[in-house]
Design a protein around this motif. Structure first.
Motif, PDB file in Angstrom:
ATOM      1  N   ALA A 155     -30.882  17.091 -33.819  1.00 15.57           N
ATOM      2  CA  ALA A 155     -32.299  16.773 -33.997  1.00 15.57           C
ATOM      3  C   ALA A 155     -32.732  16.829 -35.461  1.00 15.57           C
ATOM      4  O   ALA A 155     -33.431  15.934 -35.940  1.00 15.57           O
ATOM      5  CB  ALA A 155     -33.144  17.723 -33.155  1.00 15.57           C
ATOM      6  N   MET A 157     -27.739  21.058 -30.525  1.00 16.85           N
ATOM      7  CA  MET A 157     -29.070  20.472 -30.338  1.00 16.85           C
ATOM      8  C   MET A 157     -29.841  20.471 -31.657  1.00 16.85           C
ATOM      9  O   MET A 157     -30.435  19.457 -32.041  1.00 16.85           O
ATOM     10  CB  MET A 157     -29.839  21.287 -29.286  1.00 16.85           C
ATOM     11  CG  MET A 157     -31.249  20.819 -29.025  1.00 16.85           C
ATOM     12  SD  MET A 157     -32.082  21.945 -27.902  1.00 16.85           S
ATOM     13  CE  MET A 157     -32.202  23.408 -28.931  1.00 16.85           C
ATOM     14  N   TYR A 158     -29.815  21.609 -32.366  1.00 16.90           N
ATOM     15  CA  TYR A 158     -30.504  21.711 -33.653  1.00 16.90           C
ATOM     16  C   TYR A 158     -29.906  20.729 -34.664  1.00 16.90           C
ATOM     17  O   TYR A 158     -30.641  20.024 -35.367  1.00 16.90           O
ATOM     18  CB  TYR A 158     -30.393  23.141 -34.172  1.00 16.90           C
ATOM     19  CG  TYR A 158     -30.997  23.338 -35.542  1.00 16.90           C
ATOM     20  CD1 TYR A 158     -32.338  23.683 -35.696  1.00 16.90           C
ATOM     21  CD2 TYR A 158     -30.216  23.184 -36.690  1.00 16.90           C
ATOM     22  CE1 TYR A 158     -32.887  23.850 -36.945  1.00 16.90           C
ATOM     23  CE2 TYR A 158     -30.764  23.348 -37.946  1.00 16.90           C
ATOM     24  CZ  TYR A 158     -32.090  23.692 -38.077  1.00 16.90           C
ATOM     25  OH  TYR A 158     -32.633  23.851 -39.324  1.00 16.90           O
ATOM     26  N   GLU A 162     -40.756  16.977 -24.163  1.00 16.61           N
ATOM     27  CA  GLU A 162     -39.328  16.967 -24.498  1.00 16.61           C
ATOM     28  C   GLU A 162     -38.601  15.914 -23.669  1.00 16.61           C
ATOM     29  O   GLU A 162     -37.736  15.184 -24.179  1.00 16.61           O
ATOM     30  CB  GLU A 162     -38.735  18.354 -24.227  1.00 16.61           C
ATOM     31  CG  GLU A 162     -39.426  19.492 -24.950  1.00 16.61           C
ATOM     32  CD  GLU A 162     -39.390  19.304 -26.452  1.00 16.61           C
ATOM     33  OE1 GLU A 162     -38.354  18.837 -26.951  1.00 16.61           O
ATOM     34  OE2 GLU A 162     -40.405  19.604 -27.103  1.00 16.61           O
ATOM     35  N   ILE A 163     -38.930  15.864 -22.384  1.00 14.49           N
ATOM     36  CA  ILE A 163     -38.292  14.866 -21.515  1.00 14.49           C
ATOM     37  C   ILE A 163     -38.673  13.452 -21.964  1.00 14.49           C
ATOM     38  O   ILE A 163     -37.832  12.548 -22.017  1.00 14.49           O
ATOM     39  CB  ILE A 163     -38.709  15.113 -20.052  1.00 14.49           C
ATOM     40  CG1 ILE A 163     -38.189  16.476 -19.586  1.00 14.49           C
ATOM     41  CG2 ILE A 163     -38.184  14.001 -19.146  1.00 14.49           C
ATOM     42  CD1 ILE A 163     -38.680  16.888 -18.207  1.00 14.49           C
ATOM     43  N   PHE A 176     -33.908  12.793 -32.962  1.00 13.62           N
ATOM     44  CA  PHE A 176     -34.682  13.674 -32.089  1.00 13.62           C
ATOM     45  C   PHE A 176     -34.522  13.323 -30.612  1.00 13.62           C
ATOM     46  O   PHE A 176     -34.575  14.201 -29.759  1.00 13.62           O
ATOM     47  CB  PHE A 176     -36.158  13.622 -32.493  1.00 13.62           C
ATOM     48  CG  PHE A 176     -36.534  14.675 -33.477  1.00 13.62           C
ATOM     49  CD1 PHE A 176     -36.031  14.653 -34.761  1.00 13.62           C
ATOM     50  CD2 PHE A 176     -37.384  15.712 -33.115  1.00 13.62           C
ATOM     51  CE1 PHE A 176     -36.355  15.626 -35.678  1.00 13.62           C
ATOM     52  CE2 PHE A 176     -37.717  16.699 -34.022  1.00 13.62           C
ATOM     53  CZ  PHE A 176     -37.211  16.650 -35.317  1.00 13.62           C
ATOM     54  N   ASN A 188     -33.282  16.099 -28.023  1.00 15.50           N
ATOM     55  CA  ASN A 188     -34.050  16.477 -26.833  1.00 15.50           C
ATOM     56  C   ASN A 188     -33.264  16.229 -25.554  1.00 15.50           C
ATOM     57  O   ASN A 188     -33.442  16.951 -24.567  1.00 15.50           O
ATOM     58  CB  ASN A 188     -35.365  15.703 -26.807  1.00 15.50           C
ATOM     59  CG  ASN A 188     -36.417  16.335 -27.698  1.00 15.50           C
ATOM     60  OD1 ASN A 188     -37.140  17.231 -27.289  1.00 15.50           O
ATOM     61  ND2 ASN A 188     -36.487  15.896 -28.944  1.00 15.50           N
ATOM     62  N   ALA A 211     -31.273  19.205 -25.120  1.00 15.82           N
ATOM     63  CA  ALA A 211     -32.132  20.306 -24.676  1.00 15.82           C
ATOM     64  C   ALA A 211     -32.425  20.234 -23.180  1.00 15.82           C
ATOM     65  O   ALA A 211     -32.373  21.242 -22.470  1.00 15.82           O
ATOM     66  CB  ALA A 211     -33.442  20.290 -25.467  1.00 15.82           C
ATOM     67  N   VAL A 212     -32.707  19.026 -22.687  1.00 12.90           N
ATOM     68  CA  VAL A 212     -33.006  18.862 -21.256  1.00 12.90           C
ATOM     69  C   VAL A 212     -31.778  19.201 -20.407  1.00 12.90           C
ATOM     70  O   VAL A 212     -31.879  19.900 -19.387  1.00 12.90           O
ATOM     71  CB  VAL A 212     -33.485  17.424 -20.980  1.00 12.90           C
ATOM     72  CG1 VAL A 212     -33.614  17.191 -19.478  1.00 12.90           C
ATOM     73  CG2 VAL A 212     -34.820  17.172 -21.665  1.00 12.90           C
ATOM     74  N   LEU A 214     -42.332  21.243 -21.371  1.00 10.64           N
ATOM     75  CA  LEU A 214     -41.099  20.489 -21.156  1.00 10.64           C
ATOM     76  C   LEU A 214     -41.340  18.991 -21.042  1.00 10.64           C
ATOM     77  O   LEU A 214     -40.453  18.187 -21.333  1.00 10.64           O
ATOM     78  CB  LEU A 214     -40.410  20.982 -19.862  1.00 10.64           C
ATOM     79  CG  LEU A 214     -39.879  22.406 -19.876  1.00 10.64           C
ATOM     80  CD1 LEU A 214     -39.276  22.739 -18.528  1.00 10.64           C
ATOM     81  CD2 LEU A 214     -38.831  22.568 -20.966  1.00 10.64           C
ATOM     82  N   VAL A 239     -39.538  12.421 -25.019  1.00  7.82           N
ATOM     83  CA  VAL A 239     -38.830  12.080 -26.270  1.00  7.82           C
ATOM     84  C   VAL A 239     -37.367  11.794 -25.996  1.00  7.82           C
ATOM     85  O   VAL A 239     -36.759  10.919 -26.637  1.00  7.82           O
ATOM     86  CB  VAL A 239     -38.982  13.227 -27.298  1.00  7.82           C
ATOM     87  CG1 VAL A 239     -38.107  12.969 -28.527  1.00  7.82           C
ATOM     88  CG2 VAL A 239     -40.431  13.388 -27.716  1.00  7.82           C
ATOM     89  N   SER A 240     -36.768  12.520 -25.031  1.00 10.26           N
ATOM     90  CA  SER A 240     -35.342  12.314 -24.746  1.00 10.26           C
ATOM     91  C   SER A 240     -35.060  10.927 -24.193  1.00 10.26           C
ATOM     92  O   SER A 240     -33.911  10.481 -24.196  1.00 10.26           O
ATOM     93  CB  SER A 240     -34.853  13.372 -23.752  1.00 10.26           C
ATOM     94  OG  SER A 240     -35.343  13.121 -22.437  1.00 10.26           O
TER      95      SER A 240
END
Length: 294
Positions: free
Chosen positions: A256, A252-253, A33-34, A262, A266, A269-270, A30, A36-37
């Protein structure tokens, strides 16, 4: 011996392998991901730190909230319709002969073992507005005004996809409930019958209370499985018409990979992970808290 195993050090030693695996395979993935977000990222290049701007921008779009509304509609269909129907099917199966139960188990498991693509294509054909079976049945019954273009109209697209999801997994949940019912000692039912309890009273006062751990397990599976709803939407409507059938995972998909944002993908996603953790905590905290032994 019990005193030794109940110390905090002993608990930590025995829990450490599982905790280490959870950290490596669940928590550590995770972190990127965080990271990149919090950046503007096109999937190949980091274009700079933007802080919480990605979160603000995705939450300012109508598609984000439409996706949430659709996701929680699927959750509601799964819980409010799917679980009661699964329980009724389990009780019905329990009252049948062994031969019928074997047949029912096979029929119930069949949709669950099919791939999502196959199930989605079957239901796309079923909903087809011109030659699909559903509209043909409604026409034959004289219900012409009830016919729709089920997967392209705003008011019918998500309920139609939800019914597909429900059909695929309702039998699996029924089998889980049935397995739980068979673990309840028969002596409880025999005592209730001797006391003059009818079938409804037996279900409400014996079966359901003693099934609370199984109900909790199925509740968590159904809730989180519904929130991760994606494949049916991808195959049946590709998120359309417009963005009306996108779920959170689909949004989300799309963000991104289809728009190459992206960082924003992300961020969605978070946010979604935090929602899943919150819902899991609420279920763990408030559903079936007392441990029943029988």
């Amino acid at each position: 011996m019990n005193k030794y195993f109940s110390t905090k050090v002993s608990i930590f030693v025995f829990a450490f392998p599982a905790l280490l695996l959870f950290t490596v395979f669940c928590v550590y993935p995770l972190l990127p991901e965080i990271w990149v977000s919090l950046h503007k990222h096109d999937g190949f290049r980091n274009l700079g730190f933007v802080g919480l701007d990605n979160y603000k921008e995705v939450m300012a779009t109508s598609s984000f909230w439409t996706a949430h509304k659709n996701t929680y509609l699927i959750v509601a269909i799964s819980l409010l319709l799917g679980l009661p129907l699964s329980m009724m099917l389990a009780l019905f199966m329990d009252a049948q002969t062994p031969r019928f139960r074997r047949f029912f188990k096979t029929v119930a498991m069949f949709p669950a073992i099919l791939s999502v693509t196959v199930v989605a294509q079957i239901w796309v054909a079923f909903y087809e507005p011109n030659w699909g079976l559903l509209n043909k049945i409604l026409d034959s019954l004289g219900l012409h005004s009830w016919t729709h273009s089920w997967l392209t109209e705003k008011k019918t697209v998500m309920p139609s996809i939800g019914v597909t999801f429900l059909w695929q997994y309702i039998g699996l949940n029924a089998l889980l409930f049935y397995t739980g019912i068979k673990t309840i000692p028969k002596s409880y039912y025999e005592a209730a019958l001797i006391d003059g309890a009818n079938y409804i009273q037996v279900c409400l006062r014996i079966t359901l209370p003693l099934l609370q751990n199984v109900i909790k397990y199925v509740l968590i599976l159904s809730t989180l499985g519904s929130m991760a709803f994606y494949s049916h939407v991808r195959v049946m409507t590709a998120g359309g018409p417009g963005d009306l059938s996108r779920t959170v995972i689909y949004q989300m998909y799309y963000t991104a990979f289809d728009t190459s944002e992206f960082g924003k993908g992300n961020a969605i996603a978070v946010i979604f992970i935090l929602e899943c953790l919150l819902i899991s905590f609420i279920i763990q905290r408030y559903v079936a808290r007392e441990k029943l032994e029988f």
